[in-house]
Write an enzyme that holds these catalytic residues in place. Structure first.
Site, PDB file in Angstrom:
ATOM      1  N   LYS A   1      48.398  60.673 -63.662  1.00  9.68           N
ATOM      2  CA  LYS A   1      48.587  59.866 -64.812  1.00  9.68           C
ATOM      3  C   LYS A   1      50.069  59.533 -65.107  1.00  9.68           C
ATOM      4  O   LYS A   1      50.475  58.657 -65.505  1.00  9.68           O
ATOM      5  CB  LYS A   1      48.111  60.952 -66.029  1.00  9.68           C
ATOM      6  CG  LYS A   1      47.598  60.471 -67.335  1.00  9.68           C
ATOM      7  CD  LYS A   1      47.076  61.427 -68.079  1.00  9.68           C
ATOM      8  CE  LYS A   1      45.490  61.537 -67.771  1.00  9.68           C
ATOM      9  NZ  LYS A   1      44.872  62.718 -68.505  1.00  9.68           N
TER      10      LYS A   1
ATOM     11  N   ARG B   1      49.107  66.189 -71.980  1.00 10.17           N
ATOM     12  CA  ARG B   1      47.776  65.472 -71.204  1.00 10.17           C
ATOM     13  C   ARG B   1      48.017  66.389 -69.724  1.00 10.17           C
ATOM     14  O   ARG B   1      49.237  66.408 -69.055  1.00 10.17           O
ATOM     15  CB  ARG B   1      48.140  64.143 -71.114  1.00 10.17           C
ATOM     16  CG  ARG B   1      48.260  63.443 -72.364  1.00 10.17           C
ATOM     17  CD  ARG B   1      48.720  62.057 -72.386  1.00 10.17           C
ATOM     18  NE  ARG B   1      47.428  61.392 -71.839  1.00 10.17           N
ATOM     19  CZ  ARG B   1      47.344  60.029 -71.494  1.00 10.17           C
ATOM     20  NH1 ARG B   1      48.476  59.178 -71.617  1.00 10.17           N
ATOM     21  NH2 ARG B   1      46.556  59.481 -70.972  1.00 10.17           N
TER      22      ARG B   1
ATOM     23  N   GLY C   1      37.483  68.735 -64.800  1.00  7.29           N
ATOM     24  CA  GLY C   1      37.091  70.267 -64.977  1.00  7.29           C
ATOM     25  C   GLY C   1      38.772  70.901 -64.914  1.00  7.29           C
ATOM     26  O   GLY C   1      38.619  71.993 -65.321  1.00  7.29           O
TER      27      GLY C   1
ATOM     28  N   MET D   1      42.174  71.048 -67.703  1.00  8.31           N
ATOM     29  CA  MET D   1      42.251  71.208 -69.265  1.00  8.31           C
ATOM     30  C   MET D   1      42.214  69.887 -70.016  1.00  8.31           C
ATOM     31  O   MET D   1      42.774  68.893 -69.756  1.00  8.31           O
ATOM     32  CB  MET D   1      43.622  71.696 -69.622  1.00  8.31           C
ATOM     33  CG  MET D   1      43.442  72.318 -70.979  1.00  8.31           C
ATOM     34  SD  MET D   1      45.292  72.407 -71.524  1.00  8.31           S
ATOM     35  CE  MET D   1      45.363  70.897 -72.186  1.00  8.31           C
TER      36      MET D   1
ATOM     37  N   ARG E   1      44.402  53.522 -63.686  1.00  6.36           N
ATOM     38  CA  ARG E   1      44.135  54.235 -62.340  1.00  6.36           C
ATOM     39  C   ARG E   1      43.235  53.264 -61.616  1.00  6.36           C
ATOM     40  O   ARG E   1      42.488  52.342 -62.266  1.00  6.36           O
ATOM     41  CB  ARG E   1      43.499  55.538 -62.586  1.00  6.36           C
ATOM     42  CG  ARG E   1      42.253  55.483 -63.539  1.00  6.36           C
ATOM     43  CD  ARG E   1      41.519  56.901 -63.570  1.00  6.36           C
ATOM     44  NE  ARG E   1      40.946  56.863 -65.053  1.00  6.36           N
ATOM     45  CZ  ARG E   1      40.518  57.760 -65.614  1.00  6.36           C
ATOM     46  NH1 ARG E   1      40.576  58.848 -65.064  1.00  6.36           N
ATOM     47  NH2 ARG E   1      39.583  57.499 -66.727  1.00  6.36           N
TER      48      ARG E   1
ATOM     49  N   HIS F   1      12.682  65.848 -41.656  1.00 10.65           N
ATOM     50  CA  HIS F   1      11.855  64.549 -41.079  1.00 10.65           C
ATOM     51  C   HIS F   1      11.839  63.264 -42.069  1.00 10.65           C
ATOM     52  O   HIS F   1      12.185  62.204 -41.165  1.00 10.65           O
ATOM     53  CB  HIS F   1      10.638  65.236 -40.449  1.00 10.65           C
ATOM     54  CG  HIS F   1       9.626  64.072 -39.647  1.00 10.65           C
ATOM     55  ND1 HIS F   1       9.085  63.405 -40.380  1.00 10.65           N
ATOM     56  CD2 HIS F   1       9.863  63.699 -38.637  1.00 10.65           C
ATOM     57  CE1 HIS F   1       8.279  62.662 -39.572  1.00 10.65           C
ATOM     58  NE2 HIS F   1       9.007  62.810 -38.282  1.00 10.65           N
TER      59      HIS F   1
ATOM     60  N   SER G   1      24.894  61.123 -22.773  1.00 10.89           N
ATOM     61  CA  SER G   1      24.553  60.394 -24.223  1.00 10.89           C
ATOM     62  C   SER G   1      24.571  61.981 -25.234  1.00 10.89           C
ATOM     63  O   SER G   1      23.764  62.588 -24.819  1.00 10.89           O
ATOM     64  CB  SER G   1      23.309  59.930 -24.484  1.00 10.89           C
ATOM     65  OG  SER G   1      23.135  59.509 -25.757  1.00 10.89           O
TER      66      SER G   1
ATOM     67  N   CYS H   1      24.079  59.728 -29.683  1.00  9.27           N
ATOM     68  CA  CYS H   1      23.090  58.990 -30.454  1.00  9.27           C
ATOM     69  C   CYS H   1      22.199  59.861 -31.060  1.00  9.27           C
ATOM     70  O   CYS H   1      21.032  59.596 -31.779  1.00  9.27           O
ATOM     71  CB  CYS H   1      22.005  58.614 -29.161  1.00  9.27           C
ATOM     72  SG  CYS H   1      21.258  60.194 -28.347  1.00  9.27           S
TER      73      CYS H   1
ATOM     74  N   TYR I   1      30.595  54.165 -26.725  1.00  9.61           N
ATOM     75  CA  TYR I   1      29.471  53.577 -27.892  1.00  9.61           C
ATOM     76  C   TYR I   1      28.925  54.662 -28.613  1.00  9.61           C
ATOM     77  O   TYR I   1      28.968  55.919 -28.448  1.00  9.61           O
ATOM     78  CB  TYR I   1      28.516  52.873 -27.136  1.00  9.61           C
ATOM     79  CG  TYR I   1      27.483  53.477 -26.347  1.00  9.61           C
ATOM     80  CD1 TYR I   1      26.161  54.180 -27.051  1.00  9.61           C
ATOM     81  CD2 TYR I   1      27.612  53.542 -24.989  1.00  9.61           C
ATOM     82  CE1 TYR I   1      25.352  54.739 -26.109  1.00  9.61           C
ATOM     83  CE2 TYR I   1      26.513  54.542 -24.472  1.00  9.61           C
ATOM     84  CZ  TYR I   1      25.565  54.842 -24.706  1.00  9.61           C
ATOM     85  OH  TYR I   1      24.614  55.439 -24.259  1.00  9.61           O
TER      86      TYR I   1
HETATM   87  P1  ADP Z   1      41.582  62.207 -69.552  1.00  9.61           P
HETATM   88  O1  ADP Z   1      42.336  62.667 -68.490  1.00  9.61           O
HETATM   89  O2  ADP Z   1      40.399  62.926 -70.018  1.00  9.61           O
HETATM   90  O3  ADP Z   1      41.595  60.583 -69.401  1.00  9.61           O
HETATM   91  P2  ADP Z   1      43.888  61.578 -71.673  1.00  9.61           P
HETATM   92  O4  ADP Z   1      45.115  62.466 -71.324  1.00  9.61           O
HETATM   93  O5  ADP Z   1      43.901  60.246 -70.903  1.00  9.61           O
HETATM   94  O6  ADP Z   1      42.619  62.415 -71.131  1.00  9.61           O
HETATM   95  O7  ADP Z   1      43.476  61.523 -73.079  1.00  9.61           O
HETATM   96  C1  ADP Z   1      42.345  61.120 -73.698  1.00  9.61           C
HETATM   97  C2  ADP Z   1      42.533  60.058 -74.637  1.00  9.61           C
HETATM   98  O8  ADP Z   1      43.561  60.486 -75.722  1.00  9.61           O
HETATM   99  C3  ADP Z   1      43.403  58.705 -74.040  1.00  9.61           C
HETATM  100  O9  ADP Z   1      42.383  57.885 -73.667  1.00  9.61           O
HETATM  101  C4  ADP Z   1      43.743  58.233 -75.532  1.00  9.61           C
HETATM  102  O10 ADP Z   1      42.875  57.508 -76.203  1.00  9.61           O
HETATM  103  C5  ADP Z   1      43.986  59.392 -76.182  1.00  9.61           C
HETATM  104  N1  ADP Z   1      45.675  59.911 -76.121  1.00  9.61           N
HETATM  105  C6  ADP Z   1      46.299  60.636 -75.086  1.00  9.61           C
HETATM  106  N2  ADP Z   1      47.413  60.363 -75.341  1.00  9.61           N
HETATM  107  C7  ADP Z   1      47.638  59.661 -76.564  1.00  9.61           C
HETATM  108  C8  ADP Z   1      48.969  59.378 -77.248  1.00  9.61           C
HETATM  109  N3  ADP Z   1      50.112  59.541 -76.828  1.00  9.61           N
HETATM  110  N4  ADP Z   1      48.708  58.441 -78.276  1.00  9.61           N
HETATM  111  C9  ADP Z   1      47.565  58.250 -78.685  1.00  9.61           C
HETATM  112  N5  ADP Z   1      46.471  58.625 -78.027  1.00  9.61           N
HETATM  113  C10 ADP Z   1      46.507  59.199 -76.933  1.00  9.61           C
HETATM  114 MG    MG Z   2      42.430  59.214 -69.786  1.00 10.54          MG
END
Ligand code: ADP
Ligand code: MG
Ligand code: MG
Length: 865
Positions: A22, A93, A102, A104, A336, A452, A752, A819, A838
């Site tokens: 990210k 984030r 999985g 936070m 991404r 099978h 083989s 094979c 092969y």
């Molecule tokens: P995930 O990893 O689940 O995608 P994110 O960190 O991308 O989580 O956060 C999920 C959502 O929270 C983002 O898509 C966005 O809509 C909102 N968000 C995150 N950071 C901000 C920010 N700085 N300002 C506004 N919205 C935010």
């Molecule tokens: Mg996101």
């Protein structure tokens, strides 16, 4: 002193490993001049240090300095809301170097105190917005950091709406939201986990919770399954908030630079007006398609479109990006590489290469070779299909639609009328081959992805769902039951072999597309392939199908299927029963005639290309009717059944897989070997007389000792003296044969590797029974993957390498192939590509093998030439 915190401007040049996915994406977007809210990133090193030592020296001083920098960039103030500046709110984030669900969850609106709410209300002129931000913060922080259940907050919100007699959150007033927020505060206090009203304490709590979430069980399990190293750690992004919920000129959305389902070029996505990020995910309101913006904010749409193009050029791949619009201003929050279907993957790779965005070599490397077979068959239209009534394992991709049948005989009846059928069985055995062949789809109640049914279905290219545990099948009664529904012969079923879903009746399908694109991709790939690709094919139909997919011969032609056909079984049974030499001779000469015709048809279909025939492999009792059936018939006075029952008794084995079969049977009943080989040699001779170019090869199965090979070869030589020699080889499928490869190699022209048996014997497990524990073994992390599906590099791979090395040393002209089922599995093909001459794959997997071998060649530096 180590450094752990970086502003977007300071992080340029740092890797994804340091910044997390990210953070890395945000830095790149910022650098490309895109509007990204100011942010700083705590590196993965900080997380690792925190998890090892419980604290990170100097980290908080750094964080304070970076927060001050954010204040400077935004003109807002983080903290208790003193002074006239509006409060700075941030999101916290998580972001690991590899995408990893999985971990936070993100916390939004962090940095609010009770004074801060007032200041925010004043700054925006919108008290309702301020209290809304606060109650969201309390619920998110309460759940993610303080560990309260999300439902507790949801229930309080619902109760309040009920008391006010309103339906949506939007109808609640500022006072309502204030009441709700204060209620949350009191609840958290009473629970013994008070919410920290000091923003700095909030920040510290949130950051440390992200660090710790690296170790939570969900994240650990995910890493184990996908083989992600434990010691990467996660980065943390702290970013100034922008607000999509400030009115109708604000909103939040997700975009794809190309359609992730079809690969079609062009902006694709969803937008939610007047909303904050998590509203989209929570599904409270339904977002609208991005194109809707063209109606009321065309300028914004064009801006997003231009950004999408820029992102693609920068990252050279299809991007999945998140954005927010605050009062008409666009901000990018994430980008991404987007997940995509196999069909989209091929289209995107080919079109990007044609646009000059990536090279042809990159296009070849970007497509997952294992996904190719599913591309050529129609699929269930998942967007329009109803809920499936039954779920099994996705054994062979593609959709199948037809009438339920429960036996070979019923499958034949439907085929004769030109009606599609789906074969439904508790599980399948070699006796079901006719039905499996004729059916458009196969459904079983028991068995795993290498049962099978699954193996044969993939070989035939028939869509299949196996191991549908809720299904009970009663073939004799011509019915099955699942989820309280009874299925009788003739009832219509649809299977989705790509997901394991089973539907009653017909559901909408989408036609296979993209064959032309796939052909183009393979044409780019082929020049880099060194490894030969043959097919496992037992019939002329399979052979020509495989040839159409580009197979360069047959690496495994099994002869036992030829023994199962209706008009032959009686002769096979006479062979088994033969008490005198004359009786055996009579049975063998009948079978000889059949086999010669089979071989002629296959050699004709593969004219000019090698066809490796494996002599009879299974134990003889496989050709007898089921025990119970024989017993019932014998008791009813049937004499033949009585005789067969006695033979069956004599042939019965505790452990047929390790019993009287393969070369053991061929050496002790040499009449069978002579019959098969003579049929092959005469077939070739007759075709040559027709002016064709047949290239038969013969191999013996299940060898464990050079003496066996020597004896089999001596038998073969007797016939070679009459008809002329053909390449003679042996399968290497017992560990002992692999270990003695140096002694065996001088006796043969080729090896083989039968990796199915080699894997079973190396691990000491049988594929037929492994379904009971193997899936759990993989789940529990005892095995990194299922070795019956993907070649085990460490053990089986070692046997293979040893046999290749010692075999080639002892016989420099030795040819070496593979094979087993692994021969059409992309990662296994990549593993053996540098070692062998092969690989041989089931017809539909020939495409996978070709692409995987070319990808391996590209990585080894095999140049197009
Ligand atoms: P995930 O990893 O689940 O995608 P994110 O960190 O991308 O989580 O956060 C999920 C959502 O929270 C983002 O898509 C966005 O809509 C909102 N968000 C995150 N950071 C901000 C920010 N700085 N300002 C506004 N919205 C935010
Ligand atoms: Mg996101
Ligand atoms: Mg075998």
């Amino acid at each position: 002193m180590d450094r752990f915190a970086y502003l977007l401007t300071e992080a340029q040049g740092l890797s994804r490993e340091v910044l997390g996915g990210k953070g890395f994406g945000l830095v790149a977007m910022h650098r490309a001049g895109l509007p990204v809210p100011p942010a700083f990133i705590l590196s993965t090193a900080a997380c690792r240090r925190f998890l090892q030592e419980g604290e990170v020296p100097g980290l908080w001083e750094e964080v304070e300095a970076k927060v001050a920098a954010l204040e400077g960039l935004t003109g807002k103030r983080f903290g208790q809301g003193e002074g006239g500046a509006p409060p700075l709110l941030v999101s916290v984030r998580s972001g690991a170097p590899v995408s990893m669900p999985g971990m936070m969850d993100t916390i939004l609106n962090l940095g609010l105190s009770l004074e801060g709410v007032g200041a925010l209300a004043r700054a925006t002129g919108n008290p309702r917005f301020a209290w809304d931000a606060f109650r969201r913060l309390l619920a998110m922080y309460g759940e993610v950091v303080l560990g309260e259940r999300a439902e507790v907050f949801e229930e309080r919100l619902s109760a309040l709406k009920a008391r006010r007699g309103v339906r949506t959150d939007a109808e609640l007033s500022a006072e309502d939201l204030e009441e709700l927020a204060l209620g949350y505060l009191r609840h958290l206090e009473a629970r013994g986990t008070p919410f920290p009203l000091d923003p700095w304490a909030q920040l510290r709590g949130a950051v440390e919770a992200v660090f710790r979430s690296w170790q939570n069980p969900r994240a650990r399990t995910y890493r184990r399954i996908y083989g992600i190293p434990e010691d990467l750690g996660t980065a943390v992004v702290v970013q100034a908030m922008v607000f999509g919920n400030l009115g109708e000129d604000s909103g939040t959305g997700v975009g794809f630079t190309r359609n992730p389902a079809t690969g079609e070029k062009g902006l694709y996505g969803e937008y939610l007006r007047n909303a904050q990020g998590e509203d989209v995910v929570a599904g409270v309101r339904t977002p609208e398609p991005l194109e809707r913006l063209l109606d009321y904010a065309p300028g914004l749409y064009r801006e997003i479109e231009a950004i999408a193009q820029l992102l693609e050029r920068h990252f050279r791949d299809m991007q999945d990006f998140e954005f927010t619009v605050e009062r008409g201003r666009l901000y990018l929050l994430q980008t991404r590489s987007g997940k995509r279907t196999a069909q989209a993957a091929v289209r995107i790779a080919v079109e990007m290469a044609e646009e000059g965005l990536i090279t042809r070599e990159e296009a070849v490397l970007r497509v997952e070779a294992n996904a190719l077979p599913g591309l050529l068959r129609p699929a269930v239209d998942r967007e329009r299909a109803p809920k499936p009534f039954l779920q099994g394992l996705p054994a062979s991709p593609g959709a199948a639609f037809g009438h339920a049948v429960f036996s070979n005989e019923a499958a034949e009846r439907y085929a004769a009328q030109g009606l599609p059928a789906v074969l439904v069985r508790p599980e399948t055995t070699p006796e079901d081959i006719t039905g499996m062949y004729l059916a458009k789809g196969i459904l079983t109640a028991r068995g795993g992805l290498t049962s099978h049914a699954a193996v044969v279905a993939r070989g035939l290219g028939v869509p299949a769902v196996v191991g549908a545990e809720a299904l009970r099948v009663y073939p004799e009664e011509g019915r099955a039951v699942a989820e309280g529904v009874e299925i009788r012969e003739g009832d219509l079923l649809t299977l989705d072999g790509g997901t394991g879903a089973v539907y009653l009746g017909a559901v909408p399908l989408v036609e296979a597309q993209g064959e032309a694109l796939l052909a183009k991709l393979l044409a780019w790939a082929e020049p880099h392939r060194r490894l030969g690709v043959r097919a496992n094919a037992d019939t002329p139909l399979d052979a020509s199908r495989a040839r159409a997919f580009g197979a360069e011969g047959i690496g495994l032609c099994r002869t036992e299927h030829m023994f199962f056909a209706e008009e032959r079984l009686p002769w096979v049974r006479r062979l088994i029963l033969a008490a005198t030499e004359e009786e055996e001779e009579a049975a063998l000469s009948a079978l000889f005639a059949f086999q010669k015709e089979d071989f002629k048809a296959i050699l004709r279909a593969m004219d000019g290309l090698p066809v490796t025939v494996r002599l009879l492999d299974p134990p003889l009792h496989e050709f007898l009717p089921p025990w119970e059936e024989l017993k019932a018939k014998a008791e009813a006075g049937d004499e033949e059944a009585q005789a067969l029952l006695e033979r069956a008794q004599a042939l019965r084995e505790q452990n047929p897989m390790l019993g009287f079969r393969g070369v053991r049977l061929l050496l002790l009943r040499p009449g069978i070997l002579r019959m098969q080989l003579r049929a092959l040699l005469e077939a070739a001779q007759e075709l040559r007389q027709e002016g064709l170019d047949p290239r038969p090869e013969v191999m013996v199965p299940l060898v464990a000792d050079p003496k066996e090979v020597e004896r089999a070869r001596a038998l073969a030589e007797e016939l070679f003296r009459v008809y002329g020699p053909i390449p003679f080889g042996t399968m290497i499928e017992t560990p002992r044969a692999a270990l003695l490869a140096g002694e065996i190699a001088p006796l043969v022209d080729f090896f083989s590797f039968g990796t199915n048996d080699l894997t079973q014997m190396a691990f000491g497990l049988s594929r037929d029974d492994a379904g009971k524990f193997l899936p759990r073994y993989v789940e529990e992390g005892l095995f990194p993957f299922d070795p019956t599906e993907r070649l085990d590099e460490k053990g089986v791979g070692r046997l293979l390498r040893l046999a290749v090395e010692e075999g080639r040393r002892a016989n420099p002209r030795l040819k070496v192939g593979l094979c087993g089922e692994h021969g059409g599995e992309a990662r296994s093909v990549a593993l053996v590509a540098p070692l062998l001459d092969y690989t041989s794959a089931s017809p539909y997997r020939v495409l996978t093998a070709r692409l995987a071998a070319a990808q391996a060649g590209l990585k080894e530096g095999v140049a197009a030439g």
